[in-house]
Scaffold this active site. Sequence first.
Site, PDB file in Angstrom:
ATOM      1  N   ASP A 190       7.170  -0.220   3.957  1.00 20.98           N
ATOM      2  CA  ASP A 190       7.132  -1.342   3.014  1.00 20.98           C
ATOM      3  C   ASP A 190       8.245  -1.193   1.966  1.00 20.98           C
ATOM      4  O   ASP A 190       8.842  -0.108   1.811  1.00 20.98           O
ATOM      5  CB  ASP A 190       5.748  -1.350   2.341  1.00 20.98           C
ATOM      6  CG  ASP A 190       5.307  -2.734   1.897  1.00 20.98           C
ATOM      7  OD1 ASP A 190       6.151  -3.634   1.805  1.00 20.98           O
ATOM      8  OD2 ASP A 190       4.101  -2.899   1.614  1.00 20.98           O
TER       9      ASP A 190
ATOM     10  N   ASP B  36       3.129 -12.018   3.488  1.00 18.15           N
ATOM     11  CA  ASP B  36       1.818 -11.612   2.966  1.00 18.15           C
ATOM     12  C   ASP B  36       0.840 -12.778   3.006  1.00 18.15           C
ATOM     13  O   ASP B  36      -0.357 -12.595   2.797  1.00 18.15           O
ATOM     14  CB  ASP B  36       1.954 -11.120   1.521  1.00 18.15           C
ATOM     15  CG  ASP B  36       2.353  -9.652   1.474  1.00 18.15           C
ATOM     16  OD1 ASP B  36       2.323  -8.999   2.523  1.00 18.15           O
ATOM     17  OD2 ASP B  36       2.702  -9.166   0.380  1.00 18.15           O
TER      18      ASP B  36
HETATM   19  C1  DGJ Z   1       2.899  -5.524   0.618  1.00 13.64           C
HETATM   20  C2  DGJ Z   1       2.612  -5.709   2.081  1.00 13.64           C
HETATM   21  O1  DGJ Z   1       3.237  -6.851   2.566  1.00 13.64           O
HETATM   22  C3  DGJ Z   1       1.106  -5.748   2.278  1.00 13.64           C
HETATM   23  O2  DGJ Z   1       0.808  -6.005   3.622  1.00 13.64           O
HETATM   24  C4  DGJ Z   1       0.536  -4.430   1.834  1.00 13.64           C
HETATM   25  O3  DGJ Z   1       1.011  -3.411   2.662  1.00 13.64           O
HETATM   26  C5  DGJ Z   1       0.915  -4.163   0.390  1.00 13.64           C
HETATM   27  N1  DGJ Z   1       2.327  -4.293   0.173  1.00 13.64           N
HETATM   28  C6  DGJ Z   1       0.474  -2.793  -0.023  1.00 13.64           C
HETATM   29  O4  DGJ Z   1       0.897  -2.451  -1.280  1.00 13.64           O
END
Ligand code: DGJ
Length: 741
Positions: free
Chosen positions: A481, A551
């Site tokens: 991430d 997201d």
């Molecule tokens: C952003 C990601 O896109 C989410 O799926 C998740 O992993 C969060 N970060 C976790 O902090």
Amino acid sequence: MQRAMLVVLSALLAGLGAAAQGSAAAYDGTAKVFRLDGGNVTYAFGVNPRGELQQLYWGGRLGATDRIPAAVPKREAASFDSSYTTTPQEYAGWGAGLFVEPAIKVTFTDGNRDLVLHYDRHESATDGFNVVLKDIKRNVFVTLHYSIDPVSGILSRSATIENKEEQPITIEQAAAAAWSVPAGHYTLDYLTGRWGGEWTLTQEKLSPGERVIESRRGSTGHQANPWFAIEAGDAPDENAGEVWFGALAWSGSWRITVEQDQLDAIRVTGGFNPFDFGYVLKPGEKLETPVFYGGYSAHGLGGASRLLHHYEVAHVLPRRVGDGEDAAPKPRPVIYNSWEATEMNVSEEGQIALAEKAAALGVDRFVMDDGWFGQRKTDHAGLGDWYVNSQKFPHGLKPLIDKVHALHMDFGLWVEPEMVNPDSDLYRKHPDWVLNFPGRPRSESRNQLVLNLARQDVRDYVLGFLDKLLNENDIAFLKWDYNRNWSEPGWDQLPPNEQKEVYVAFTRNLYWVLSELKKRHPKVELESCSGGGGRVDLGILQYADEVWPSDNTDPFDRLTQQDGFTYAYTPQVMMAWVTDSPHWGNKRSTSLQYRMLSSMQGSLGIGANITKFTDQEMATAKRLIAAYHQVQKTIVQGDLYRLISPRNGSEFSATQTVNKDKSQSVVFAFIHSTQEGRGFPILKLKGLDPKAEYTLTPIEGAVLKGSPTTASGAWWMNHGLVTGDDFRGDFQAAAFRLDRK
Ligand code: DGJ
């Protein structure tokens, strides 16, 4: 000799018949013309009498015996528009009165800023050429790399800039390539968005001036994606018409400019973003640009994306298995991800409870998301401290991983390696490791700062902790991430005039860490995530097996996002989770069937709190995961036809995929909200073998009335698929498969 080579290649191509296949790269020494043929595409450029490399043709494949005339510079249109600026150069230096976007701009130590590149020499390369240009006076060399894919006709282009002067030069602008399309009326397509709202297909008529598509953020960005398409004419078309398209393989700050010049010719120039750019090339040093891929289709945006998908699966993505053109990555395991169920509130017990349910559904891979490390209770602390949190996991990760394995799934873990919270041991120890300008504020986003991965100590730290994590735990997959963009991008280890190199060095080190990890842990798979789709590009996809597009997991919003995503990227990498209803973002309620079918258009995952699933929901999810497993390869690696787009508030949407040998096809259909009792449109399918018989089987969601169950490909394509009168309502979904008898 070169002429003889051309004749041999021409004969070879002629023997391949009308359906152009195979590739050839030929140089006509008399006309000084380079010609590349691949798939249904020909690309040609030549050395004009002034010595410039001039684009000559990019479009449908020409006859093998057709001879492309030598390059003639465009005329001086007026005393204000010199021939240097009107001639479509392959890689123009800023100098000699160039007013259009230069491919390269430099400053010499003596203050001279004039760079005029002329042909010097060339050599053959696999399916292409390396063509060396040199400044008319100074020892600055630019090698242009060209190759063409024999099947899709997609070209890959990049440049290597070399300083053979005795003094350094500063590169202020460096493109990977410039593409030219002749004067005409065109529509530009590109992808824009924001966090939670990525992948909007933006379409506009090209008009005089320059449209800039870019990221200045240090990484690819949610706001624009390094992909473009130019369609002939004013009316965008999914199925017909000429399209020129391209995608840049770079995960740092990038820029693509699309320019209609004063004579209406189009130039697309893309590479490093020149904003805040300054790369010092010392004597003897080289700078390599990213690769800019470019393609052509005569079959609209649909044809363009099918070519790009093919190329990505066959040539870009890692871990291809099989031989030659049949080599492809394996379809992705169906994953469970804990993020939306637990957020950072992870524990051994809680994760095991989720894993047991996931296994009962038929999930292949269990992924624990954020929260397992350091003092990570909220997003205020912990990033940088990559040891297991002993309160949450008193016995380390082993008991959880063993349990996941005992449940016949493999185990994946979330990491965010390039970031640090100021509240962390790492930051307390190494406050100098973050991007910053000394003495200036350090702007936080999500309470975190960006580690300066351009530094060798940071690079080694990141590789070191990841290597240790993978050595000590049986981990099959990392979700990588990256949750903020850059600010204050200082790198005070270097002399002031070299500090801007951070834009190149950071991204190169990211690629280095990823490739080193792959060498040391060849079986570990990776997902590129950046708060959703903030780091999706053909650079990262050389290392990442999949990406997290957004997201935003609302299944209705996802239809439009997935539609946008697939203009540039293959469904093979498009992870799509089924999450809880009502959705946290839109507060919209949808059925589990609808959510499942929306996600089944890509690489399926489950992200709901499945400990709360009813028996009926468990049964539905299990049935659909099993159905998905049966047709997954067709969905994610087949030819994709966007039959009805969900864009622009459409009441309906539908997609269809057809596998390589046309023996199977899968259709998804969605209704937003039936109005005035209108039935779902008849779906005229595409890409089937008209003479073969196909049996239609509903996977979910619609009762077929008035449709044969077996009919020819011609029937399904001409008469079309009637989904049935009962297929009406709000947020309805249906899926079908057709199998050749
Ligand atoms: C952003 C990601 O896109 C989410 O799926 C998740 O992993 C969060 N970060 C976790 O902090």
